[in-house]
Design a protein around this motif. Sequence first.
Motif, short mmCIF file in Angstrom:
data_model
loop_
_atom_site.label_atom_id
_atom_site.label_comp_id
_atom_site.label_asym_id
_atom_site.label_seq_id
_atom_site.Cartn_x
_atom_site.Cartn_y
_atom_site.Cartn_z
N THR A 167 0.53 -9.35 -2.56
CA THR A 167 0.65 -8.14 -3.37
C THR A 167 1.63 -7.22 -2.64
O THR A 167 1.45 -6.95 -1.45
N TYR A 168 2.64 -6.77 -3.34
CA TYR A 168 3.68 -5.95 -2.73
C TYR A 168 3.33 -4.46 -2.85
O TYR A 168 2.69 -4.04 -3.79
N ASP A 169 3.78 -3.70 -1.85
CA ASP A 169 3.54 -2.26 -1.79
C ASP A 169 4.53 -1.55 -2.71
O ASP A 169 5.74 -1.76 -2.61
N ASP A 170 4.03 -0.71 -3.62
CA ASP A 170 4.92 0.00 -4.54
C ASP A 170 5.19 1.45 -4.13
O ASP A 170 5.68 2.25 -4.93
N THR A 171 4.89 1.78 -2.87
CA THR A 171 5.15 3.13 -2.36
C THR A 171 6.65 3.41 -2.36
O THR A 171 7.45 2.54 -2.01
N VAL A 172 7.02 4.62 -2.76
CA VAL A 172 8.42 5.06 -2.73
C VAL A 172 8.48 6.31 -1.86
O VAL A 172 7.78 7.29 -2.12
N ASN A 181 1.46 -4.95 2.80
CA ASN A 181 1.28 -6.01 1.81
C ASN A 181 -0.07 -6.67 2.06
O ASN A 181 -0.59 -6.64 3.16
N GLU A 182 -0.61 -7.24 1.00
CA GLU A 182 -1.88 -7.96 1.13
C GLU A 182 -1.68 -9.39 0.68
O GLU A 182 -1.01 -9.64 -0.32
N TYR A 183 -2.28 -10.30 1.45
CA TYR A 183 -2.24 -11.72 1.10
C TYR A 183 -3.65 -12.14 0.75
O TYR A 183 -4.60 -11.84 1.47
N GLU A 184 -3.80 -12.80 -0.38
CA GLU A 184 -5.10 -13.31 -0.81
C GLU A 184 -4.93 -14.75 -1.25
O GLU A 184 -3.89 -15.14 -1.77
#
Length: 187
Positions: A49-54, A84-87
């Motif tokens: 899951t990618y981080d969408d922070t700007v 990022n999170e890996y699942e």
Amino acid sequence: DADGNVLETVTNAADGSFSFTALEYDLTDAGQTYTYTVKEVPGALPGVTYDDTVYTVTVEVTDNGDGTLTAEASDNATALSFTNEYEATGDVEFSGTKTLTGKALEAGQFSFELLDADGNVLETVTNAADGSFSFTALEYDLTDAGQTYSYTVKEVPGALSGVTYDETVYTITVEVTDNGDGTLSAT
């Protein structure tokens, strides 16, 4: 930049750090304030899951009057952090067949238990008319990767007249491994 033009794209080092090439300013930039945004480019790594922070970073450029400029960035310019999170998930299913000799087999006539390593009954199922039976798939997540689990399957003795129940106990060992692509193998 402030117009949404990509000035540079970089990748992370093994320790997670990243840095952009220094921005250069000249005398025409003195007295100006520039606004930049920094964001992670979403990739296609499975299970990630990618981080969408700007982040919005501002830079004020001032003329020092001695042939040099000072480009002062907002406080967050060196505190850009993306997480990022890996699942990963996987499952395994157990099934079998009941055979009855000397009499016609009927659906639901025999019961079977799936037990964990501590002897707790996880599920009890009955046979179909053709003798088949199966348990609900056991699901695993990333916390299970690298673990080995033991289960037993046995027939539940019943009270049908003239029937000798099978006392066989099957021990099943499941090894869970992370495939590195968002899936787990439960073998």
